[in-house]
Enzyme design. Sequence first.
Site, PDB file in Angstrom:
ATOM      1  N   VAL A 130       0.826  -1.205   0.000  1.00 27.65           N
ATOM      2  CA  VAL A 130       0.000   0.000   0.000  1.00 27.65           C
ATOM      3  C   VAL A 130       0.864   1.260   0.000  1.00 27.65           C
ATOM      4  CG1 VAL A 130      -1.714   1.318   1.296  1.00 27.65           C
ATOM      5  CG2 VAL A 130      -1.923  -1.161   1.129  1.00 27.65           C
ATOM      6  N   GLU A 131       1.918   1.259   0.781  1.00 29.90           N
ATOM      7  CA  GLU A 131       2.717   2.469   0.929  1.00 29.90           C
ATOM      8  C   GLU A 131       3.532   2.820  -0.311  1.00 29.90           C
ATOM      9  OE1 GLU A 131       2.752   4.775   3.044  1.00 29.90           O
ATOM     10  OE2 GLU A 131       1.488   3.912   4.597  1.00 29.90           O
ATOM     11  N   SER A 132       4.115   1.815  -0.984  1.00 28.38           N
ATOM     12  CA  SER A 132       5.058   2.164  -2.057  1.00 28.38           C
ATOM     13  C   SER A 132       5.156   1.123  -3.158  1.00 28.38           C
ATOM     14  CB  SER A 132       6.451   2.380  -1.466  1.00 28.38           C
ATOM     15  OG  SER A 132       6.947   1.162  -0.901  1.00 28.38           O
ATOM     16  N   TYR A 314      -7.580   2.172   4.089  1.00 22.65           N
ATOM     17  CA  TYR A 314      -6.149   1.859   4.146  1.00 22.65           C
ATOM     18  C   TYR A 314      -5.924   0.530   4.874  1.00 22.65           C
ATOM     19  CZ  TYR A 314      -1.228   2.419   5.595  1.00 22.65           C
ATOM     20  OH  TYR A 314       0.113   2.223   5.845  1.00 22.65           O
TER      21      TYR A 314
END
Length: 327
Positions: A130-132, A314
Amino acid sequence: MKTKLLFFIIITPFILFANDDRPPIRYDYLSKPNVQRFITMMHRKYGFERDYLEKVFKHAKLDRDTLARYTGKFKKNSTVGSWERFKLHVVNPETFQEAKRFKRKHYRTLQKAERQYGVDMDYIVGFLGVESRFGTYTGDYSVLDALATLAFHPNRMRKFFYSELRHLFLFAREKRYDITDLKGSFAGAMGCVQQVPSVARKFNYDFDGDGASVWDIEDCIGSIAKFMRHKGWNKEKPVAVPASFEGKRFRRLRTGYKTRYRLSTLKKYGIKPKTRFPYRNASLIRLHNRTHDELWLAAPNFKVLTAYNASSNYGMAIHLIAQAVSD
């Protein structure tokens, strides 16, 4: 601002990174009195040379798209993303296949983190997805432009970003980085787990013994594992289970990771877990799809996910990636 709010508000998934609407423009920061006061403070308190600070601000640009996200009335999903957007960019078969490849490639490091911190490696994979996009996309915004824009122009989090700009200068000096080269999110978050400068300075972690870096994937694996344990992760315990209800849309109860209901109360509203849920209480999560809603019952571990970014969408994205790689 308390440390936990650094995670809650700023860390932003890669689905909102691209800065290709309006490019940053030249701006005379040195003409602003508050910039001159900032330069004086950084010189007197931290020993920065005035010439260096002035040179940096001559380089800094105004990022209008970044500023637009934090001015005016807060718009839901403007800094996190709707569930449909998560599905388009993150929660999809392509990402699930990438997650499986990432897990195979970095299995030894993930296993080390799991054993050392007592967490589940599949959720570390979910965080990084999700982050990168598993460390492959860490943002293309100039961190200097983003933080200078937000620190010196009116917006609802100006005080926070002013502090982050201070930490950016300190972070760049400590790591011997060229401050004008650093890239990240529109909010100034950097690296494969998207840390704003203050968090990077305090929680950046050398997990592989070759020096801490927010862009090093092994360090990021260790950093996430450490965070999960710090927030109270219970290994091999449920995170969320799907729930059934009547109809296509649900509006009868308030939903979100902050809610807490007894299962007996939810049952009165026709909400039942589809698989075993070993708790008496649950948070009620609603995912808004174009044609229907999904309901999920979230366990205490789910709040660990939302402690990094205060969004039910998220947390569910991380959970579904983790479920995909555990099969």
